[in-house]
Design a protein around this motif. Structure first.
Motif, PDB file in Angstrom:
ATOM      1  N   GLU A 143       0.780  -1.216   0.047  1.00 21.03           N
ATOM      2  CA  GLU A 143      -0.114   0.103   0.116  1.00 21.03           C
ATOM      3  C   GLU A 143       0.791   1.233   0.092  1.00 21.03           C
ATOM      4  O   GLU A 143       0.501   2.477   0.077  1.00 21.03           O
ATOM      5  CB  GLU A 143      -1.128   0.135   1.015  1.00 21.03           C
ATOM      6  CG  GLU A 143      -0.399   0.291   2.592  1.00 21.03           C
ATOM      7  CD  GLU A 143       0.171  -0.738   3.242  1.00 21.03           C
ATOM      8  OE1 GLU A 143       0.887  -0.298   4.318  1.00 21.03           O
ATOM      9  OE2 GLU A 143       0.271  -1.702   2.845  1.00 21.03           O
ATOM     10  N   GLY A 144       2.112   0.939   0.184  1.00 24.16           N
ATOM     11  CA  GLY A 144       3.098   2.254  -0.073  1.00 24.16           C
ATOM     12  C   GLY A 144       3.896   2.581   1.058  1.00 24.16           C
ATOM     13  O   GLY A 144       5.087   3.435   0.964  1.00 24.16           O
ATOM     14  N   SER A 145       3.681   2.179   2.248  1.00 29.40           N
ATOM     15  CA  SER A 145       4.384   2.434   3.482  1.00 29.40           C
ATOM     16  C   SER A 145       5.637   1.564   3.563  1.00 29.40           C
ATOM     17  O   SER A 145       5.642   0.638   2.857  1.00 29.40           O
ATOM     18  CB  SER A 145       3.528   2.474   4.684  1.00 29.40           C
ATOM     19  OG  SER A 145       3.323   1.149   4.774  1.00 29.40           O
ATOM     20  N   ALA A 146       6.594   2.055   4.299  1.00 34.79           N
ATOM     21  CA  ALA A 146       7.836   1.071   4.534  1.00 34.79           C
ATOM     22  C   ALA A 146       8.396   1.395   5.980  1.00 34.79           C
ATOM     23  O   ALA A 146       8.230   2.270   6.692  1.00 34.79           O
ATOM     24  CB  ALA A 146       8.797   1.713   3.404  1.00 34.79           C
ATOM     25  N   THR A 147       9.106   0.152   6.330  1.00 35.79           N
ATOM     26  CA  THR A 147       9.757   0.385   7.651  1.00 35.79           C
ATOM     27  C   THR A 147      11.228  -0.108   7.313  1.00 35.79           C
ATOM     28  O   THR A 147      11.760  -1.071   6.700  1.00 35.79           O
ATOM     29  CB  THR A 147       9.287  -0.673   8.335  1.00 35.79           C
ATOM     30  OG1 THR A 147       7.916  -0.483   8.570  1.00 35.79           O
ATOM     31  CG2 THR A 147       9.807  -0.643   9.873  1.00 35.79           C
ATOM     32  N   LEU A 148      12.127   0.707   7.989  1.00 38.52           N
ATOM     33  CA  LEU A 148      13.487   0.489   7.640  1.00 38.52           C
ATOM     34  C   LEU A 148      14.291   0.550   9.018  1.00 38.52           C
ATOM     35  O   LEU A 148      13.891   1.101   9.943  1.00 38.52           O
ATOM     36  CB  LEU A 148      14.290   2.150   7.096  1.00 38.52           C
ATOM     37  CG  LEU A 148      15.650   2.138   6.841  1.00 38.52           C
ATOM     38  CD1 LEU A 148      16.118   1.193   5.855  1.00 38.52           C
ATOM     39  CD2 LEU A 148      16.207   3.522   6.694  1.00 38.52           C
ATOM     40  N   ILE A 149      14.963  -0.611   8.977  1.00 34.66           N
ATOM     41  CA  ILE A 149      15.819  -0.821  10.210  1.00 34.66           C
ATOM     42  C   ILE A 149      17.383  -0.964   9.792  1.00 34.66           C
ATOM     43  O   ILE A 149      17.734  -1.483   8.846  1.00 34.66           O
ATOM     44  CB  ILE A 149      15.549  -2.361  10.663  1.00 34.66           C
ATOM     45  CG1 ILE A 149      13.972  -2.321  11.295  1.00 34.66           C
ATOM     46  CG2 ILE A 149      16.387  -2.414  12.094  1.00 34.66           C
ATOM     47  CD1 ILE A 149      13.700  -3.586  11.548  1.00 34.66           C
ATOM     48  N   ILE A 150      18.197  -0.150  10.430  1.00 35.37           N
ATOM     49  CA  ILE A 150      19.495   0.104  10.397  1.00 35.37           C
ATOM     50  C   ILE A 150      20.185  -0.503  11.627  1.00 35.37           C
ATOM     51  O   ILE A 150      19.972   0.439  12.856  1.00 35.37           O
ATOM     52  CB  ILE A 150      20.031   1.537  10.096  1.00 35.37           C
ATOM     53  CG1 ILE A 150      19.263   2.019   8.902  1.00 35.37           C
ATOM     54  CG2 ILE A 150      21.510   1.559   9.582  1.00 35.37           C
ATOM     55  CD1 ILE A 150      19.392   3.336   8.281  1.00 35.37           C
ATOM     56  N   ASN A 151      21.049  -1.483  11.289  1.00 33.93           N
ATOM     57  CA  ASN A 151      21.962  -2.078  12.290  1.00 33.93           C
ATOM     58  C   ASN A 151      23.313  -1.471  12.178  1.00 33.93           C
ATOM     59  O   ASN A 151      23.750  -1.579  11.132  1.00 33.93           O
ATOM     60  CB  ASN A 151      21.765  -3.502  12.648  1.00 33.93           C
ATOM     61  CG  ASN A 151      20.482  -3.761  13.173  1.00 33.93           C
ATOM     62  OD1 ASN A 151      19.937  -3.780  14.054  1.00 33.93           O
ATOM     63  ND2 ASN A 151      19.837  -4.970  12.244  1.00 33.93           N
ATOM     64  N   SER A 152      24.024  -1.259  13.312  1.00 33.65           N
ATOM     65  CA  SER A 152      25.383  -0.983  13.124  1.00 33.65           C
ATOM     66  C   SER A 152      26.277  -1.402  14.293  1.00 33.65           C
ATOM     67  O   SER A 152      26.024  -1.787  15.112  1.00 33.65           O
ATOM     68  CB  SER A 152      25.527   0.600  13.369  1.00 33.65           C
ATOM     69  OG  SER A 152      26.628   1.067  13.630  1.00 33.65           O
ATOM     70  N   ASN A 153      27.395  -1.627  13.838  1.00 28.78           N
ATOM     71  CA  ASN A 153      28.592  -2.133  14.888  1.00 28.78           C
ATOM     72  C   ASN A 153      28.791  -1.200  16.100  1.00 28.78           C
ATOM     73  O   ASN A 153      28.993  -1.580  17.282  1.00 28.78           O
ATOM     74  CB  ASN A 153      29.899  -2.391  14.209  1.00 28.78           C
ATOM     75  CG  ASN A 153      29.984  -3.651  13.321  1.00 28.78           C
ATOM     76  OD1 ASN A 153      28.754  -4.381  13.351  1.00 28.78           O
ATOM     77  ND2 ASN A 153      30.631  -3.746  12.524  1.00 28.78           N
TER      78      ASN A 153
END
Length: 171
Positions: A143-153
């Protein structure tokens, strides 16, 4: 004269009935819009050239932060991922006080995969920055929405809620 009136009335009734039967219901229109949006999302994902714009940041252990007034993006191309996302959360090694400017990095993805699910696409990528390795998981819903997850050290994990759009020449 009466027969003319009767014929005219019958003609009007049939015309009105026919015009109402041709109108689409709200449910049909909503379904068509959903299909159109899903097709646009499919085209963007297939091109592998799109931009995620965050509307809300959800740092681990903190309350959500509204990003509608902050410039932010994560731009995807087949050969480069560029991030200008703000960071809210805990930093670990390598981040000095006042020296951090958010999750700003760009690089060639060492890993890049796209999987289609029942209701969304899941894009996974790994990018090496100057001093860190970033693991990116982007879920794009039909439907157009999005979820972003960023993992970092060097930092705690952070999630963003927003949407994707066609790549524009961003900063």
């Amino acid at each position: 004269m009466k027969s003319k009136r009767v014929l005219t009335v019958l003609f009007m009734v049939f015309s009105i009935a026919f015009s109402f039967s041709q109108e689409r219901t709200k449910k049909e229109l909503r379904t068509d819009r959903k299909l159109e949006t899903a097709n646009l999302i499919q085209v963007l994902i297939d091109s592998k050239e799109f931009t995620f714009i965050g509307r809300k940041a959800i740092p681990q252990g903190y309350s959500a932060v509204n990003l509608t007034t902050n410039d932010n993006f994560l731009e995807f191309t087949p050969t480069l991922i560029k991030s200008e996302m703000p960071f809210f959360g805990r930093g670990y090694s390598g981040i000095g006080y006042g020296g951090d400017k958010g999750l700003k990095f760009e690089g060639n993805p060492t890993e890049f995969s796209v999987m289609k699910g029942k209701r969304s696409f899941e894009i996974k990528a790994v990018v090496r920055g100057e001093n860190d390795v970033f693991k990116i998981i982007l879920s794009v819903f039909f439907e157009g929405s999005a979820t972003l997850i960023i993992n970092s050290n060097n930092r705690s994990s952070i999630s963003y809620y927003g949407e994707i759009s066609k790549n524009e020449n961003l900063k």
